[in-house]
Design a protein around this motif. Structure first.
Motif, PDB file in Angstrom:
ATOM      1  N   ASN A   1      -4.579  -5.868  -5.123  1.00 16.30           N
ATOM      2  CA  ASN A   1      -5.302  -5.149  -3.953  1.00 16.30           C
ATOM      3  C   ASN A   1      -4.259  -3.778  -3.736  1.00 16.30           C
ATOM      4  OD1 ASN A   1      -7.861  -6.052  -3.602  1.00 16.30           O
ATOM      5  ND2 ASN A   1      -6.828  -7.659  -3.109  1.00 16.30           N
ATOM      6  N   GLN A   2      -3.513  -3.497  -4.548  1.00 15.80           N
ATOM      7  CA  GLN A   2      -2.436  -2.597  -4.185  1.00 15.80           C
ATOM      8  C   GLN A   2      -3.087  -1.345  -4.433  1.00 15.80           C
ATOM      9  OE1 GLN A   2       0.481  -3.663  -6.729  1.00 15.80           O
ATOM     10  NE2 GLN A   2       0.624  -5.904  -5.602  1.00 15.80           N
TER      11      GLN A   2
ATOM     12  N   ALA B   1      -9.321  -2.585 -13.143  1.00  9.69           N
ATOM     13  CA  ALA B   1      -8.631  -1.341 -12.784  1.00  9.69           C
ATOM     14  C   ALA B   1      -7.107  -1.088 -12.925  1.00  9.69           C
ATOM     15  CB  ALA B   1      -8.869  -1.241 -11.118  1.00  9.69           C
ATOM     16  N   TYR B   2      -6.653  -2.385 -13.007  1.00 10.91           N
ATOM     17  CA  TYR B   2      -5.158  -2.357 -13.165  1.00 10.91           C
ATOM     18  C   TYR B   2      -4.733  -2.696 -14.671  1.00 10.91           C
ATOM     19  CZ  TYR B   2      -4.404  -2.467  -7.900  1.00 10.91           C
ATOM     20  OH  TYR B   2      -4.744  -2.162  -6.448  1.00 10.91           O
ATOM     21  N   GLY B   3      -5.133  -3.842 -14.837  1.00  9.05           N
ATOM     22  CA  GLY B   3      -4.727  -4.496 -16.238  1.00  9.05           C
ATOM     23  C   GLY B   3      -5.150  -4.112 -17.382  1.00  9.05           C
TER      24      GLY B   3
ATOM     25  N   ASP C   1      -5.508   6.166 -10.922  1.00  9.31           N
ATOM     26  CA  ASP C   1      -4.316   5.913 -10.048  1.00  9.31           C
ATOM     27  C   ASP C   1      -3.784   4.322 -10.608  1.00  9.31           C
ATOM     28  OD1 ASP C   1      -6.256   4.893  -8.259  1.00  9.31           O
ATOM     29  OD2 ASP C   1      -4.488   4.724  -7.095  1.00  9.31           O
ATOM     30  N   GLU C   2      -4.602   3.431 -10.224  1.00  5.65           N
ATOM     31  CA  GLU C   2      -3.902   1.941 -10.623  1.00  5.65           C
ATOM     32  C   GLU C   2      -3.635   1.792 -12.073  1.00  5.65           C
ATOM     33  OE1 GLU C   2      -3.057   0.498  -8.063  1.00  5.65           O
ATOM     34  OE2 GLU C   2      -4.305   1.326  -6.192  1.00  5.65           O
ATOM     35  N   GLY C   3      -4.602   2.345 -12.957  1.00  2.00           N
ATOM     36  CA  GLY C   3      -4.029   1.904 -14.319  1.00  2.00           C
ATOM     37  C   GLY C   3      -3.200   2.719 -14.917  1.00  2.00           C
ATOM     38  N   LEU C   4      -3.142   3.951 -14.524  1.00  2.00           N
ATOM     39  CA  LEU C   4      -2.292   4.940 -15.043  1.00  2.00           C
ATOM     40  C   LEU C   4      -0.791   4.422 -14.184  1.00  2.00           C
ATOM     41  CD1 LEU C   4      -4.247   6.623 -16.125  1.00  2.00           C
ATOM     42  CD2 LEU C   4      -3.135   8.608 -15.405  1.00  2.00           C
ATOM     43  N   ASN C   5      -0.697   4.051 -12.923  1.00  2.00           N
ATOM     44  CA  ASN C   5       0.564   3.583 -12.238  1.00  2.00           C
ATOM     45  C   ASN C   5       0.877   2.264 -12.849  1.00  2.00           C
ATOM     46  OD1 ASN C   5       2.496   3.698 -10.370  1.00  2.00           O
ATOM     47  ND2 ASN C   5       1.185   2.472  -9.074  1.00  2.00           N
ATOM     48  N   THR C   6       0.064   1.279 -13.206  1.00  2.00           N
ATOM     49  CA  THR C   6       0.537  -0.147 -13.590  1.00  2.00           C
ATOM     50  C   THR C   6       1.071   0.145 -14.885  1.00  2.00           C
ATOM     51  OG1 THR C   6      -1.279  -0.808 -12.315  1.00  2.00           O
ATOM     52  CG2 THR C   6      -0.431  -2.305 -14.073  1.00  2.00           C
TER      53      THR C   6
ATOM     54  N   ILE D   1       8.217  -1.049  -7.227  1.00  2.00           N
ATOM     55  CA  ILE D   1       8.049  -0.192  -8.528  1.00  2.00           C
ATOM     56  C   ILE D   1       6.599   0.414  -8.498  1.00  2.00           C
ATOM     57  CG2 ILE D   1       7.917   0.322 -11.139  1.00  2.00           C
ATOM     58  CD1 ILE D   1      10.202  -2.089 -11.391  1.00  2.00           C
ATOM     59  N   HIS D   2       5.479  -0.531  -8.387  1.00  2.00           N
ATOM     60  CA  HIS D   2       4.139  -0.205  -8.166  1.00  2.00           C
ATOM     61  C   HIS D   2       4.031   0.929  -7.253  1.00  2.00           C
ATOM     62  CE1 HIS D   2      -0.016  -0.731  -9.052  1.00  2.00           C
ATOM     63  NE2 HIS D   2      -0.249  -0.301  -7.991  1.00  2.00           N
ATOM     64  N   GLU D   3       4.223   0.337  -5.840  1.00  2.00           N
ATOM     65  CA  GLU D   3       3.903   1.116  -4.833  1.00  2.00           C
ATOM     66  C   GLU D   3       4.622   2.471  -4.701  1.00  2.00           C
ATOM     67  OE1 GLU D   3       1.273   0.130  -3.518  1.00  2.00           O
ATOM     68  OE2 GLU D   3       1.223  -2.013  -3.841  1.00  2.00           O
TER      69      GLU D   3
ATOM     70  N   MET E   1       0.822  -1.254  -0.285  1.00  2.00           N
ATOM     71  CA  MET E   1      -0.163   0.113  -0.147  1.00  2.00           C
ATOM     72  C   MET E   1       0.826   1.349  -0.026  1.00  2.00           C
ATOM     73  SD  MET E   1      -3.131   1.135  -0.331  1.00  2.00           S
ATOM     74  CE  MET E   1      -3.762   2.808  -0.061  1.00  2.00           C
ATOM     75  N   GLU E   2       0.558   2.374  -0.503  1.00  2.00           N
ATOM     76  CA  GLU E   2       1.190   3.346  -0.789  1.00  2.00           C
ATOM     77  C   GLU E   2       0.688   4.703  -0.385  1.00  2.00           C
ATOM     78  OE1 GLU E   2      -0.825   1.866  -2.980  1.00  2.00           O
ATOM     79  OE2 GLU E   2      -2.321   3.205  -3.529  1.00  2.00           O
ATOM     80  N   TYR E   3       1.691   5.513   0.033  1.00  2.00           N
ATOM     81  CA  TYR E   3       1.383   6.938   0.567  1.00  2.00           C
ATOM     82  C   TYR E   3       2.384   7.809   0.050  1.00  2.00           C
ATOM     83  CZ  TYR E   3      -1.818   4.053   3.269  1.00  2.00           C
ATOM     84  OH  TYR E   3      -2.764   2.934   3.494  1.00  2.00           O
TER      85      TYR E   3
ATOM     86  N   GLY F   1       5.853   4.060  -6.957  1.00  5.35           N
ATOM     87  CA  GLY F   1       5.182   4.568  -8.246  1.00  5.35           C
ATOM     88  C   GLY F   1       3.954   5.654  -7.968  1.00  5.35           C
ATOM     89  N   HIS F   2       3.272   4.771  -7.119  1.00  2.66           N
ATOM     90  CA  HIS F   2       1.960   5.669  -6.810  1.00  2.66           C
ATOM     91  C   HIS F   2       2.416   7.086  -6.184  1.00  2.66           C
ATOM     92  CE1 HIS F   2      -1.495   3.078  -7.378  1.00  2.66           C
ATOM     93  NE2 HIS F   2      -0.881   2.072  -6.618  1.00  2.66           N
ATOM     94  N   ASN F   3       3.719   7.421  -6.020  1.00  6.15           N
ATOM     95  CA  ASN F   3       3.951   8.824  -5.458  1.00  6.15           C
ATOM     96  C   ASN F   3       3.324   9.874  -6.458  1.00  6.15           C
ATOM     97  OD1 ASN F   3       5.368   9.266  -2.946  1.00  6.15           O
ATOM     98  ND2 ASN F   3       6.609   7.721  -3.755  1.00  6.15           N
TER      99      ASN F   3
END
Ligand SMILES: [Zn+2]
Length: 782
Positions: A781-782, A506-508, A449-454, A426-428, A395-397, A430-432
């Motif tokens: 579920n990230q 939401a991701y793939g 957020d999940e799609g653009l980040n993935t 990289i994913h988490e 999980m990201e913050y 990257g959520h920055n």
């Protein structure tokens, strides 16, 4: 709330037109190429029709001063915060909405009861009980609010509605005014591995715990021009939307704990030993990770566990939308600097013994790699630190992310665990960028957020290693999902809470759609410029889907409304079929029918497949992160020779009837191939053709998706060739996510894809969840 109406409207429009086409087989023209029009909200002075913030764009601000204490004896967090809320809106506000996320674990919370369940016949276990009687499992959890007061300490009325708290202001807050609210609260940290949750505690056999302290203080909801207050309840799924502001946080924890937190520590000299502080200074100038708290020191802290003495760590963070921290005596801490466009940033990692062998080697370097690649494709990383903390779920913050990555007991690990960990880091981290800086609303739009980040994760993975086994991004990886029955899919433009196949939807799918836009529809140059422009326009602001759709068109000059319709507002898959091929040869000014001779055609073997991003990255001369430790030969096999695109030639057809004899000579003995295509899937896409000639050479031709604009079901096209064709393959690099490759070639090539193998072996392929293993589930579920 307005947004929900808008999705409902968008969905109904889409399903109506989709039905029209499906119910009327004679219709050859739907509206797949029509402009999005009213499906997108009107532009206004806050948001322009070009997708940029308008000249009267505004957003709220919330600054926090928080004192918090972690009590390891009863696992509680108690704190006092002073929040200063700045009303930059043109509206007068009578109340403020705060999020109390830990009330997701309040036994009375609605989300304990709204998942359906069925009785299981096997011996009952804790997981079953949690499903039947979750409220009992959650006794003692939830947030206690002790005080809500104004600046002078006078009580202010408040109302708690599950995970939301309305604070009624003593006097209306006018535009340009600010108000200070004091809140005192406490909650028990959930046992994260047992009852779930974004933060909590995980305790180990050695008697110590790793505390991940996230979504832990009453946080202001976003009040915006496009939806007013976002006070949609937190159920554990739809993540969160937050307001930017400055934070000053003092965390009091057992004296032997090490803290990792959003922002910069103001008192390292007080909380670290002299040696540790010296190592910290050294790490600031090091290009290799240096242990600031060593493994020996961490093991000693665990052995001597001391819960009586306390220390207070003092942090500040500016222009962030949240603040999170981790605390444990188990933490080893390493750090190095990474230079991003002239600015040094600290890449750091914190981890327990369980993760040492993997984290020590890869975590901090992966953080640095992530910052470099994301900064290239979006904006330069603006914060002073970026942190990866080992925790069993991701999980990201802002500036800090929690990621799994544990070894076997003996310190060994498989390639699968290693690459799983690198991908998650990289994913988490990257959520920055999405959504911590480009601050979209995750509770409404997970894909933003999940799609653009993935998608960016895929770019970073592919620059980590040219053979990187990316699980999301390449078009062919989404085919199993796109093939599923319609009742198991929903458009990407679906609210987070309602999505069935969360990881795929939401991701793939959005990550794949963006990769297809980049590699196949727009090209790298136009895409990269427009994508960067979106990041630049919306950094430290609140974008909506329309702002993204509009910016990508505005900055590239490409009409993409058909693409958004097909990929984001609908669920139809791609299945372009090459139905038939006719061959002619020009003889004395006349086309004479001929038979297609395909006898010597050798179709490519599956194990030589290499996706388009790999090929182009290599051609572009990307400097890959070099990892000499492990080879990836297990994942991909190469044969560079097969994909020679250098021989592309272009021959334009002319009107044969008007040619003079002299001109006709140019066409004498040319071949004309008339290809008939049908759109079986529904989703319109470019047609990519690989011609194989008699002499063994190949040629790729790309036909724009606009070929379908006048007839969305059937098209045919003539191609003139000066060499004899022996084989035709549609979508040779598997760029379009075509769900049925059996109709992509001439002559027909029997290819056994995974689903067909499943079918033959009697397993049910359709409808099965992609989350077959815990690693995948965690990733979903990230
Ligand atoms: Zn994520």
């Amino acid at each position: 709330m307005k947004k929900l109406l808008y999705i409902a409207l968008a969905l109904s429009i889409n399903s109506i037109y989709a039905q029209n086409i499906r119910n009327n087989p004679n219709s050859n023209h739907g509206n797949k190429f029509e402009q999005l029009g009213t499906i997108l909200p009107d532009a206004n002075t806050y948001r322009t029709a070009s997708g940029a913030p308008g000249h009267q764009y505004w957003q709220q601000r919330a600054d926090y001063k928080i004192d918090v204490e972690l009590n390891e004896n009863d696992y509680t967090i108690s704190g006092t915060e002073y929040v200063t809320y700045y009303n930059n809106s043109p509206d007068e506000l009578l109340y403020l909405w705060f999020q109390l996320d830990e009330n997701e674990h309040d036994p009375k919370s609605d989300n304990n009861s709204f998942d359906g369940s069925t009785m299981r016949s096997k011996t009952i276990n804790e997981g079953d009980l949690a499903a039947y009687d979750r409220a009992k499992m959650l006794e003692g959890y939830g947030v206690q609010i002790f005080e809500v007061a104004d600046q002078k300490g006078k009580a202010v009325p408040y109302t708690i509605n599950q995970t939301m708290m309305r604070v009624d202001l003593p006097t209306p807050l006018k535009p340009k005014q600010k108000v200070i609210i004091k809140i005192r609260w406490k909650y028990q940290m959930p046992e994260r591995m047992r009852i779930g949750g974004r933060g909590g505690r995980e305790c180990f056999a050695d008697g110590s715990c790793i505390f991940t302290v996230t979504q832990w203080f009453p946080r202001l909801c976003v009040y915006s021009d496009y939806q007013g207050w976002n006070n949609k309840q937190f159920t554990g799924r739809g993540e969160f939307a937050l307001t930017f502001g400055n934070y000053e946080v003092k965390m009091t924890v057992p004296a032997d704990h090490i803290i990792a937190a959003t922002g910069e520590c103001q008192n390292y000299k007080e909380v670290l030993t002299v040696e540790q502080y010296q190592r910290y200074l050294k790490a600031k100038n090091s290009d290799e990770p240096i242990e600031i708290v060593t493994r020996e020191e961490a093991l000693k802290s665990v052995a001597n566990k001391n819960t009586t003495e306390k220390k207070t760590w003092h942090y500040k963070a500016n222009n962030v939308r949240d603040f999170a921290w981790g605390s444990s005596r188990k933490f080893v801490w390493d750090a190095m600097r990474v230079n991003i466009e002239g600015k040094n940033i600290m890449a750091m990692s914190y981890y327990g013994e369980e993760a040492y062998a993997l984290y020590r080697k890869y975590s901090t370097k992966t953080v640095a790699h992530t910052l470099r690649v994301y900064s290239k494709f979006t904006i330069p990383y603006p914060y002073p630190v970026a942190i990866s903390v080992e925790a069993s779920n991701g999980m990201e913050y802002p500036m800090i992310a929690f990621n799994y990555g544990r070894t076997e007991k003996d310190g060994t690990y498989s390639d699968r665990t290693k690459y799983g960990m690198i991908s998650v880091i990289i994913h988490e981290v990257g959520h920055n960028f999405f959504p911590m800086i480009i601050n979209s609303d995750e509770r409404q739009w997970s894909w933003m957020d999940e799609g653009l980040n993935t998608f960016c994760q895929f770019l970073a993975e592919q620059e980590f290693d040219n053979n990187y086994p990316s699980s999301r991004g390449p078009a062919h990886k989404i085919v199993d999902y796109m093939r599923m029955p319609a009742d198991q899919q929903e458009p990407i433009m679906t609210n987070s809470e309602n999505i069935i196949q969360f990881g795929n939807n939401a991701y793939g799918k959005p990550a794949t759609a963006l990769n297809i836009l980049r590699e196949t529809i727009m090209g790298r140059e136009l895409f990269d410029y427009a994508f960067k422009e979106y990041a630049r326009r919306w950094a430290f602001k609140h974008p909506t889907p329309a702002d993204f759709f509009r910016t990508m068109e505005d900055a590239s000059g490409i009409d993409l409304d058909w693409f958004w319709r097909g990929w984001f507002f609908d669920i139809e898959p791609v299945d372009i079929s090459l139905d038939s091929v006719k061959v002619f040869r020009f003889e004395k000014g006349k086309p004479v029918p001929e038979k297609l001779d395909t006898i010597s055609y050798k179709p490519r073997k599956e194990d030589t497949f290499k996706h388009i991003s790999m090929i182009r990255n290599k051609e572009e001369g990307i400097e890959f992160y070099v990892d000499k430790d492990t080879s990836l030969r297990d994942y991909y096999y190469y044969n560079d020779q097969r994909y020679d695109t250098s021989s592309v030639t272009e021959i334009r057809s002319k009107k044969v009837t008007t040619l003079s004899d002299e001109e006709m000579k140019n066409y004498e003995n040319l071949y004309a191939y008339e290809l008939h295509f049908s759109n079986k899937g529904g989703l319109v896409m470019p047609i990519i053709i690989e011609w194989t000639y008699e002499d063994g050479t190949k040629e790729i031709e790309r036909i724009n998706a606009y070929i379908w604009r006048k007839n969305e079901n059937n098209v045919s096209k003539v191609f003139l060739k000066n060499k004899k064709v022996i084989g035709i393959l549609i979508d040779p690099y598997k760029e379009t996510a075509d769900i049925d490759e059996s109709n992509n070639s001439f002559p027909k090539v029997v290819s056994e894809n995974r689903i067909e193998l499943y079918k033959r072996s009697g397993r049910v392929a359709r409808g099965q969840s992609t989350g077959g293993n815990p690693m995948q589930r965690a990733r979903n579920n990230q």
